[in-house]
Enzyme design. Structure first.
Site, PDB file in Angstrom:
ATOM      1  CG  ASP A  33       1.216  -3.118   7.839  1.00  0.00           C
ATOM      2  OD1 ASP A  33       1.946  -2.156   8.153  1.00  0.00           O
ATOM      3  OD2 ASP A  33       0.379  -3.617   8.623  1.00  0.00           O
ATOM      4  CB  ILE A  34       0.858  -7.949  10.227  1.00  0.00           C
ATOM      5  CG1 ILE A  34       0.445  -9.350  10.603  1.00  0.00           C
ATOM      6  CG2 ILE A  34       0.474  -6.942  11.304  1.00  0.00           C
ATOM      7  CD1 ILE A  34       1.239  -9.927  11.763  1.00  0.00           C
ATOM      8  CG  ASN A  94       3.267   7.160  10.674  1.00  0.00           C
ATOM      9  OD1 ASN A  94       2.810   8.122  10.064  1.00  0.00           O
ATOM     10  ND2 ASN A  94       2.701   5.962  10.654  1.00  0.00           N
ATOM     11  N   GLY A 100       2.866   9.452  15.104  1.00  0.00           N
ATOM     12  CA  GLY A 100       2.071   8.225  15.138  1.00  0.00           C
ATOM     13  C   GLY A 100       2.869   6.963  14.918  1.00  0.00           C
ATOM     14  CD  GLN A 101       8.907   5.544  14.447  1.00  0.00           C
ATOM     15  OE1 GLN A 101       9.214   6.730  14.636  1.00  0.00           O
ATOM     16  NE2 GLN A 101       9.777   4.620  14.118  1.00  0.00           N
ATOM     17  CG  HIS A 107       8.191   1.451   9.635  1.00  0.00           C
ATOM     18  ND1 HIS A 107       8.604   1.635  10.928  1.00  0.00           N
ATOM     19  CD2 HIS A 107       6.881   1.758   9.615  1.00  0.00           C
ATOM     20  CE1 HIS A 107       7.580   2.020  11.670  1.00  0.00           C
ATOM     21  NE2 HIS A 107       6.517   2.127  10.887  1.00  0.00           N
ATOM     22  CG  HIS A 109       3.432   2.729   6.530  1.00  0.00           C
ATOM     23  ND1 HIS A 109       2.722   1.726   7.146  1.00  0.00           N
ATOM     24  CD2 HIS A 109       4.032   3.433   7.526  1.00  0.00           C
ATOM     25  CE1 HIS A 109       2.882   1.820   8.462  1.00  0.00           C
ATOM     26  NE2 HIS A 109       3.677   2.849   8.721  1.00  0.00           N
TER      27      HIS A 109
HETATM   28  P1  AMP Z   1       3.874   2.698  12.440  1.00  0.00           P
HETATM   29  O1  AMP Z   1       2.606   3.069  13.181  1.00  0.00           O
HETATM   30  O2  AMP Z   1       4.204   3.669  11.360  1.00  0.00           O
HETATM   31  O3  AMP Z   1       5.010   2.429  13.391  1.00  0.00           O
HETATM   32  O4  AMP Z   1       3.532   1.352  11.670  1.00  0.00           O
HETATM   33  C1  AMP Z   1       3.826   0.079  12.154  1.00  0.00           C
HETATM   34  C2  AMP Z   1       3.215  -0.904  11.204  1.00  0.00           C
HETATM   35  O5  AMP Z   1       3.790  -2.159  11.415  1.00  0.00           O
HETATM   36  C3  AMP Z   1       1.688  -1.062  11.338  1.00  0.00           C
HETATM   37  O6  AMP Z   1       1.072  -0.759  10.091  1.00  0.00           O
HETATM   38  C4  AMP Z   1       1.533  -2.543  11.713  1.00  0.00           C
HETATM   39  O7  AMP Z   1       0.382  -3.131  11.151  1.00  0.00           O
HETATM   40  C5  AMP Z   1       2.817  -3.146  11.164  1.00  0.00           C
HETATM   41  N1  AMP Z   1       3.257  -4.379  11.815  1.00  0.00           N
HETATM   42  C6  AMP Z   1       3.381  -4.627  13.145  1.00  0.00           C
HETATM   43  N2  AMP Z   1       3.850  -5.860  13.352  1.00  0.00           N
HETATM   44  C7  AMP Z   1       4.042  -6.421  12.127  1.00  0.00           C
HETATM   45  C8  AMP Z   1       4.522  -7.676  11.675  1.00  0.00           C
HETATM   46  N3  AMP Z   1       4.896  -8.656  12.528  1.00  0.00           N
HETATM   47  N4  AMP Z   1       4.579  -7.911  10.345  1.00  0.00           N
HETATM   48  C9  AMP Z   1       4.194  -6.956   9.470  1.00  0.00           C
HETATM   49  N5  AMP Z   1       3.745  -5.739   9.842  1.00  0.00           N
HETATM   50  C10 AMP Z   1       3.659  -5.470  11.142  1.00  0.00           C
END
Ligand code: AMP
Length: 121
Positions: A33-34, A94, A100-101, A107, A109
């Site tokens: 995760d970024i 999520n 909270g998605q 995906h 986590h």
């Molecule tokens: P969600 O809120 O469950 O949709 O989580 C989305 C996740 O994607 C968050 O934890 C972000 O930090 C992560 N995210 C968004 N863009 C990127 C990216 N380019 N590379 C890796 N993780 C990302």
């Protein structure tokens, strides 16, 4: 709601945006995760175009379902957080607005590497 081909994970899957890859096979891609929320914070996504867990449950093939679950275990092993070596982690998905998605491609986590704490803040 239709799948948005321009969501960020779709772009990562197409190789248009880089990721810090952990693992890839026919069914899943996993990357860090970024914006990590814990010591280890990985994402595991199916390669198919599924918006969220409900979409996946309703429309994915049995092979895709097995592939995603197996992929989570493989990634946990690669990260050194699987139960097979006495560790553990939290797998969380999520689902939609109320869940909270933010990114509309299914995906999971994976949080680990330390005590993860309360399930819901
Ligand atoms: P969600 O809120 O469950 O949709 O989580 C989305 C996740 O994607 C968050 O934890 C972000 O930090 C992560 N995210 C968004 N863009 C990127 C990216 N380019 N590379 C890796 N993780 C990302």
């Amino acid at each position: 709601m239709n799948y948005d081909n321009n969501n960020i994970f779709a772009k990562i899957l197409r190789g248009e945006i880089p990721c810090n890859k952990i693992y890839e096979d026919d069914f899943v891609l996993s990357f860090h995760d970024i914006n990590p929320q814990k010591k280890i914070h990985a994402l595991v996504i199916p390669k198919g175009k599924y918006i969220d867990l409900d979409d996946f449950s309703l429309n994915a093939s049995p092979d895709e379902m097995v592939g995603l679950l197996k992929g989570i275990n493989i990634v946990a092993k690669k990260l050194g957080i699987s139960t097979e070596i006495g560790k553990g982690y939290r797998a969380l998905s999520n689902v939609s607005n109320d869940g909270g998605q933010e990114v509309p491609h299914l995906h999971f986590h994976l949080f680990g590497g330390e005590k993860i704490g309360k399930m819901v803040e």
